[in-house]
Design a protein around this motif. Structure first.
Motif, PDB file in Angstrom:
ATOM      1  N   GLY A 117       6.662  -8.432  71.823  1.00  0.00           N
ATOM      2  CA  GLY A 117       5.763  -9.149  72.719  1.00  0.00           C
ATOM      3  C   GLY A 117       5.924 -10.652  72.672  1.00  0.00           C
ATOM      4  N   LEU A 118       7.158 -11.130  72.600  1.00  0.00           N
ATOM      5  CA  LEU A 118       7.398 -12.559  72.508  1.00  0.00           C
ATOM      6  C   LEU A 118       7.197 -13.223  73.866  1.00  0.00           C
ATOM      7  CD1 LEU A 118      10.637 -12.439  70.316  1.00  0.00           C
ATOM      8  CD2 LEU A 118       8.338 -13.032  69.550  1.00  0.00           C
ATOM      9  N   GLN A 119       6.314 -14.194  73.910  1.00  0.00           N
ATOM     10  CA  GLN A 119       6.104 -14.963  75.132  1.00  0.00           C
ATOM     11  C   GLN A 119       5.469 -16.303  74.772  1.00  0.00           C
ATOM     12  OE1 GLN A 119       3.149 -13.099  77.731  1.00  0.00           O
ATOM     13  NE2 GLN A 119       2.613 -11.702  76.074  1.00  0.00           N
ATOM     14  N   GLY A 120       5.558 -17.242  75.695  1.00  0.00           N
ATOM     15  CA  GLY A 120       4.967 -18.555  75.463  1.00  0.00           C
ATOM     16  C   GLY A 120       5.558 -19.251  74.245  1.00  0.00           C
ATOM     17  N   GLU A 121       4.671 -19.803  73.405  1.00  0.00           N
ATOM     18  CA  GLU A 121       5.115 -20.550  72.225  1.00  0.00           C
ATOM     19  C   GLU A 121       5.873 -19.661  71.241  1.00  0.00           C
ATOM     20  OE1 GLU A 121       1.771 -22.473  70.494  1.00  0.00           O
ATOM     21  OE2 GLU A 121       1.479 -23.870  72.170  1.00  0.00           O
ATOM     22  N   ARG A 122       5.481 -18.390  71.161  1.00  0.00           N
ATOM     23  CA  ARG A 122       6.164 -17.479  70.241  1.00  0.00           C
ATOM     24  C   ARG A 122       7.600 -17.238  70.690  1.00  0.00           C
ATOM     25  NH1 ARG A 122       3.492 -12.079  69.681  1.00  0.00           N
ATOM     26  NH2 ARG A 122       4.993 -11.847  67.988  1.00  0.00           N
ATOM     27  N   LEU A 123       7.815 -17.112  71.987  1.00  0.00           N
ATOM     28  CA  LEU A 123       9.162 -16.913  72.504  1.00  0.00           C
ATOM     29  C   LEU A 123      10.006 -18.159  72.279  1.00  0.00           C
ATOM     30  CD1 LEU A 123      11.204 -15.163  73.972  1.00  0.00           C
ATOM     31  CD2 LEU A 123      10.223 -15.908  76.149  1.00  0.00           C
ATOM     32  N   THR A 124       9.421 -19.330  72.491  1.00  0.00           N
ATOM     33  CA  THR A 124      10.136 -20.594  72.238  1.00  0.00           C
ATOM     34  C   THR A 124      10.530 -20.690  70.778  1.00  0.00           C
ATOM     35  OG1 THR A 124       8.973 -21.726  74.034  1.00  0.00           O
ATOM     36  CG2 THR A 124       9.959 -23.105  72.326  1.00  0.00           C
ATOM     37  N   ALA A 125       9.592 -20.337  69.878  1.00  0.00           N
ATOM     38  CA  ALA A 125       9.875 -20.402  68.442  1.00  0.00           C
ATOM     39  C   ALA A 125      10.979 -19.417  68.063  1.00  0.00           C
ATOM     40  CB  ALA A 125       8.604 -20.106  67.653  1.00  0.00           C
ATOM     41  N   TYR A 126      10.975 -18.238  68.677  1.00  0.00           N
ATOM     42  CA  TYR A 126      12.018 -17.244  68.405  1.00  0.00           C
ATOM     43  C   TYR A 126      13.384 -17.773  68.813  1.00  0.00           C
ATOM     44  CZ  TYR A 126      15.086 -13.285  69.308  1.00  0.00           C
ATOM     45  OH  TYR A 126      16.178 -12.450  69.352  1.00  0.00           O
ATOM     46  N   ARG A 127      13.468 -18.389  69.988  1.00  0.00           N
ATOM     47  CA  ARG A 127      14.757 -18.897  70.448  1.00  0.00           C
ATOM     48  C   ARG A 127      15.248 -20.033  69.565  1.00  0.00           C
ATOM     49  NH1 ARG A 127      13.071 -18.638  76.875  1.00  0.00           N
ATOM     50  NH2 ARG A 127      13.526 -16.409  77.147  1.00  0.00           N
ATOM     51  N   GLU A 128      14.354 -20.895  69.136  1.00  0.00           N
ATOM     52  CA  GLU A 128      14.736 -21.962  68.210  1.00  0.00           C
ATOM     53  C   GLU A 128      15.228 -21.376  66.890  1.00  0.00           C
ATOM     54  OE1 GLU A 128      11.182 -24.261  68.017  1.00  0.00           O
ATOM     55  OE2 GLU A 128      11.594 -25.371  69.877  1.00  0.00           O
ATOM     56  N   PHE A 129      14.579 -20.314  66.447  1.00  0.00           N
ATOM     57  CA  PHE A 129      14.981 -19.626  65.218  1.00  0.00           C
ATOM     58  C   PHE A 129      16.380 -19.044  65.351  1.00  0.00           C
ATOM     59  CE2 PHE A 129      15.309 -15.261  63.557  1.00  0.00           C
ATOM     60  CZ  PHE A 129      15.366 -15.523  62.195  1.00  0.00           C
ATOM     61  N   VAL A 130      16.660 -18.385  66.483  1.00  0.00           N
ATOM     62  CA  VAL A 130      17.993 -17.801  66.692  1.00  0.00           C
ATOM     63  C   VAL A 130      19.051 -18.903  66.742  1.00  0.00           C
ATOM     64  CG1 VAL A 130      19.448 -16.561  68.345  1.00  0.00           C
ATOM     65  CG2 VAL A 130      17.146 -15.721  67.824  1.00  0.00           C
ATOM     66  N   ASP A 131      18.737 -19.997  67.396  1.00  0.00           N
ATOM     67  CA  ASP A 131      19.682 -21.112  67.471  1.00  0.00           C
ATOM     68  C   ASP A 131      19.970 -21.677  66.085  1.00  0.00           C
ATOM     69  OD1 ASP A 131      21.271 -23.035  68.934  1.00  0.00           O
ATOM     70  OD2 ASP A 131      19.693 -24.508  68.509  1.00  0.00           O
ATOM     71  N   ARG A 132      18.950 -21.676  65.246  1.00  0.00           N
ATOM     72  CA  ARG A 132      19.064 -22.267  63.906  1.00  0.00           C
ATOM     73  C   ARG A 132      19.621 -21.285  62.878  1.00  0.00           C
ATOM     74  NH1 ARG A 132      14.153 -23.125  63.610  1.00  0.00           N
ATOM     75  NH2 ARG A 132      13.501 -21.452  62.227  1.00  0.00           N
ATOM     76  N   GLU A 133      19.162 -20.028  62.929  1.00  0.00           N
ATOM     77  CA  GLU A 133      19.476 -19.049  61.884  1.00  0.00           C
ATOM     78  C   GLU A 133      20.270 -17.854  62.426  1.00  0.00           C
ATOM     79  OE1 GLU A 133      18.892 -19.528  58.833  1.00  0.00           O
ATOM     80  OE2 GLU A 133      17.379 -21.129  58.799  1.00  0.00           O
ATOM     81  N   GLY A 134      20.887 -18.020  63.576  1.00  0.00           N
ATOM     82  CA  GLY A 134      21.578 -16.896  64.199  1.00  0.00           C
ATOM     83  C   GLY A 134      22.679 -16.298  63.348  1.00  0.00           C
ATOM     84  N   ASP A 135      23.427 -17.137  62.632  1.00  0.00           N
ATOM     85  CA  ASP A 135      24.490 -16.611  61.777  1.00  0.00           C
ATOM     86  C   ASP A 135      23.914 -15.716  60.686  1.00  0.00           C
ATOM     87  OD1 ASP A 135      26.358 -17.951  63.268  1.00  0.00           O
ATOM     88  OD2 ASP A 135      26.692 -19.554  61.802  1.00  0.00           O
ATOM     89  N   ALA A 136      22.858 -16.191  60.033  1.00  0.00           N
ATOM     90  CA  ALA A 136      22.246 -15.421  58.951  1.00  0.00           C
ATOM     91  C   ALA A 136      21.630 -14.131  59.479  1.00  0.00           C
ATOM     92  CB  ALA A 136      21.182 -16.263  58.245  1.00  0.00           C
ATOM     93  N   LEU A 137      20.986 -14.207  60.641  1.00  0.00           N
ATOM     94  CA  LEU A 137      20.385 -13.010  61.228  1.00  0.00           C
ATOM     95  C   LEU A 137      21.453 -11.998  61.613  1.00  0.00           C
ATOM     96  CD1 LEU A 137      17.920 -11.482  62.249  1.00  0.00           C
ATOM     97  CD2 LEU A 137      18.090 -12.763  64.393  1.00  0.00           C
ATOM     98  N   SER A 138      22.526 -12.459  62.224  1.00  0.00           N
ATOM     99  CA  SER A 138      23.615 -11.550  62.596  1.00  0.00           C
ATOM    100  C   SER A 138      24.225 -10.893  61.370  1.00  0.00           C
ATOM    101  CB  SER A 138      24.687 -12.304  63.378  1.00  0.00           C
ATOM    102  OG  SER A 138      24.204 -12.686  64.647  1.00  0.00           O
ATOM    103  N   ASP A 139      24.386 -11.664  60.288  1.00  0.00           N
ATOM    104  CA  ASP A 139      24.928 -11.095  59.045  1.00  0.00           C
ATOM    105  C   ASP A 139      23.988 -10.023  58.497  1.00  0.00           C
ATOM    106  OD1 ASP A 139      27.124 -12.738  59.196  1.00  0.00           O
ATOM    107  OD2 ASP A 139      26.400 -14.183  57.706  1.00  0.00           O
ATOM    108  N   ALA A 140      22.677 -10.290  58.526  1.00  0.00           N
ATOM    109  CA  ALA A 140      21.702  -9.321  58.010  1.00  0.00           C
ATOM    110  C   ALA A 140      21.705  -8.054  58.863  1.00  0.00           C
ATOM    111  CB  ALA A 140      20.311  -9.939  57.975  1.00  0.00           C
TER     112      ALA A 140
END
Length: 218
Positions: A117-140
């Motif tokens: 249910g990501l939307q609004g500020e939560r969706l923005t925060a998720y995208r910033e997280f992926v941009d920042r931690e995408g390598d680590a998330l993909s590895d996990a």
């Protein structure tokens, strides 16, 4: 040795198979007492026990929930009244934190973790997280796939067709940026019938902990 919940799950799947073929009020009302005593109440105990295991694994309290058998058909074209599956969830008090899932039906059994249910500020925060931690998330995610047979779930809204602005269309994690929900699911350990459902589910949750730990920084 089985912990009793394995037998409950076999019983539940037998009931849900019959319910799927007779998904109407007369059948459910005739078998309601059986469902409550043999499936719902044991499932509530299972949810409580796994909440304790999650608290030990994560260091964070999680509230258990057994989803209702009654479907919400208000906005659905499918008007069948009952869910022919057993779904449990464990969530944190703080909104936006990842939740854990367990689902079982005659067709599948999964353990999962994710943010929905990501939307609004939560969706923005998720995208910033992926941009920042995408390598680590993909590895996990890759490790979970290799060790557990995990895969990304299609729960939630359809992903965007294009990478959202302001991110590069060729962003290395564009597939994750296009999502409005992110959940990963895996089957419980294969010995659940012989050695117990709780340890089998807990072992899969432990294997998904690196994904949870990253999502929990959102």
């Amino acid at each position: 040795m089985s912990d009793g919940f394995s037998e409950m799950l076999v019983t539940a799947n037998g009931f849900f198979k019959k319910l799927a073929a007779n998904n109407a009020k007369p059948f459910y009302e005739e078998h309601k007492a059986f469902y409550v005593s043999e499936i719902k109440k044991p499932a509530e105990l299972l949810a409580d026990l796994l909440a304790e295991d999650l608290a030990r694994l994560t260091g964070v309290a999680h509230k258990p929930k057994v989803f209702r058998i009654h479907r919400d058909v208000r906005f659905s074209k499918d008007k069948t009244p009952y869910n022919a599956h057993l779904h449990l969830m464990w969530s944190q008090p703080q909104e936006g934190k990842p939740a854990w899932f367990f689902g079982s039906s005659p067709e599948y059994m999964i353990v999962g973790v994710g943010v929905m249910g990501l939307q609004g500020e939560r969706l923005t925060a998720y995208r910033e997280f992926v941009d920042r931690e995408g390598d680590a998330l993909s590895d996990a995610l890759d490790t979970a796939q290799t060790t557990l047979g995990a895969e990304l779930s299609d729960w939630g809204p359809e992903p965007l067709k294009r990478v959202p602005k302001p991110y590069d269309p060729d962003h290395p994690h564009g597939d994750l940026l296009r999502r409005k929900a992110l959940a990963v699911t895996a089957p419980p350990r294969a010995d659940w019938k012989d050695n117990g459902l709780v340890p089998a589910v807990t072992a899969t949750m432990k294997g998904l902990l690196p994904v949870w730990a990253l999502l929990n920084t959102l």
